[in-house]
Design an enzyme around this catalytic site. Structure first.
Site, mmCIF file in Angstrom:
data_model
loop_
_atom_site.group_PDB
_atom_site.id
_atom_site.type_symbol
_atom_site.label_atom_id
_atom_site.label_comp_id
_atom_site.label_asym_id
_atom_site.label_seq_id
_atom_site.Cartn_x
_atom_site.Cartn_y
_atom_site.Cartn_z
ATOM 1 N NE ARG A 52 -1.957 -1.867 3.283
ATOM 2 C CZ ARG A 52 -2.343 -2.330 4.463
ATOM 3 N NH1 ARG A 52 -3.570 -2.148 4.863
ATOM 4 N NH2 ARG A 52 -1.485 -2.946 5.248
ATOM 5 C CG ASP A 65 -2.263 -12.751 3.160
ATOM 6 O OD1 ASP A 65 -1.753 -11.635 3.353
ATOM 7 O OD2 ASP A 65 -2.645 -13.486 4.090
#
Ligand code: CP3
Length: 340
Positions: free
Chosen positions: A25, A71
């Protein structure tokens, strides 16, 4: 590949460097692709877009290795659990594992096949990544995954999973065993698809006292690593148990690189493990807020490791509000200051 050479202690022109959570991010380019993909899980399941964000930090920062964008929690997801990433709360499993019946519903085979989108992503990345850059595949440690599967989400006390350890250890072992079976096959498939290095993240290692740590976590990490080293001796294995500086004397096993977290003094890791394993780490990630702090952090680690048997990294993931310019500065400085 300079990164793979460094994992085996071979000479390299400088100490290779990458950052945990380097695709994420803090990069506006990542936020753009994530918005196109929908949400985080949709991005993980979209090989073309996951490939694109994996390559971003290589192009933007010049890191020496790419890490697969995915993930650790896609494994319990594909074993059959319901997973959501809620804004502000992080990952949540709405129906955590409570008993043997719940465990029986989870499938090893379904997971290994259901993770096809990961193998597809790896193939795409390896096709596009420069030949001299390594691609790191990864999974979570059985203990860290099992913690999420039992607690349902992040926890401060680990009460549910620890209650299980001390009151029904057989069941805890049954769960860990099943997850370990998936992870062995999953990592094998990642390597067959093109991963040049694999890393196992044990983010919740520090939750356990020493004897419990070695019984319920390290033994399973070692089992996965031995399985992979026997089949793929040329593929380095990195193990990253976070926050266990007190237990370094007992670390053993067939793997190549020990990931040092920021709370473990590099001097201590070098003294206890530096002869046996290559060390990766461990700059405090929040040093990235300030350039002087970055310089100081790099200088200290270089002074300890002396450009030998070392891979540079942060001691945990980069935070979302770090200026991109500082991340670039960190990578460039390491590559410059460690030149031989
Ligand atoms: O760049 C990379 O390092 C590769 C991709 C990667 C992600 N997660 C992407 C991600 C890797 C290797 C992970 C591992 C991971 N995931 C761990 C182990 C490493 C560690 O940090 O200790 C753990 C514990 C998880 C579980 C997880 N995933 C949490 C707790 C969260 C939310 C936390 C947060 O920062 O919001 C995630 C989400 C996640 N995984 C994001 C990314 C880029 C943020 C999702 C978003 O885009 O909003």
């Amino acid at each position: 590949m300079i990164f793979v050479d460094a994992c085996f202690g071979k000479p390299t022109p400088y100490t290779p460097v990458w950052m945990m959570r380097q695709a994420g991010r803090y990069l506006p380019e990542y936020m753009k692709v994530r918005a196109q993909a929908g949400d985080f899980l949709s991005l993980c399941k979209n090989p073309a877009k996951a490939c694109e964000v994996t390559l971003q930090p290589v192009d933007i920062l010049g890191v020496d290795a790419a890490i697969l964008f995915s993930d650790i929690l896609v494994v319990p997801l594909e074993m059959g659990m319901k997973l959501q990433f809620l804004k502000g709360e992080g990952p949540v499993f709405s129906e955590p594992i409570k008993n043997q019946q719940d465990l029986d519903k989870l499938s090893v085979e379904k997971a290994v096949e259901g993770l096809e989108y990961v193998y597809e992503t790896i193939k795409l990345i390896r096709g596009k990544l420069a030949a001299d850059k390594a691609l790191i595949g990864f999974c979570g440690a059985p203990w860290t995954l099992a913690t999420y599967m039992i607690e349902g989400q992040g926890t401060k006390t680990y009460a549910l999973v620890k209650k299980l350890i001390y009151s029904n250890p057989q069941f805890m072992h049954a769960l860990l065993k099943k997850v370990t079976e998936v992870l062995k096959l999953y990592m094998e498939r990642q390597i067959q698809s093109g991963a040049n290095v694999v890393m196992i993240f044990d983010s919740w290692a520090s939750a356990l006292e020493e004897s419990a740590y070695f019984e319920f976590s390290w033994s399973y990490m070692k089992e996965i690593s031995s399985y992979l080293k026997a089949k793929f001796p040329d593929v380095p294995v990195i193990l990253f148990p976070k926050g266990i500086s007190g237990y370094l004397d007992k670390i053993d096993g067939d793997f190549d690189v020990f990931g040092v977290d920021w709370s473990t003094p590099m001097e201590l890791a070098k003294e206890k493990l530096g002869d046996k394993y290559i060390l990766q780490g461990n700059m405090e990630p929040t040093r990235l807020y300030n350039k002087d702090a970055i310089d100081e952090g790099i200088e200290h680690i270089v002074n300890v490791m002396k450009n030998e048997r070392h891979i540079f990294n942060l001691g945990h993931g980069i935070l979302p509000d770090i200026p991109v310019e500082h991340a670039k500065y960190f990578i460039k400085q390491v590559q410059k200051l460690t030149k031989k």
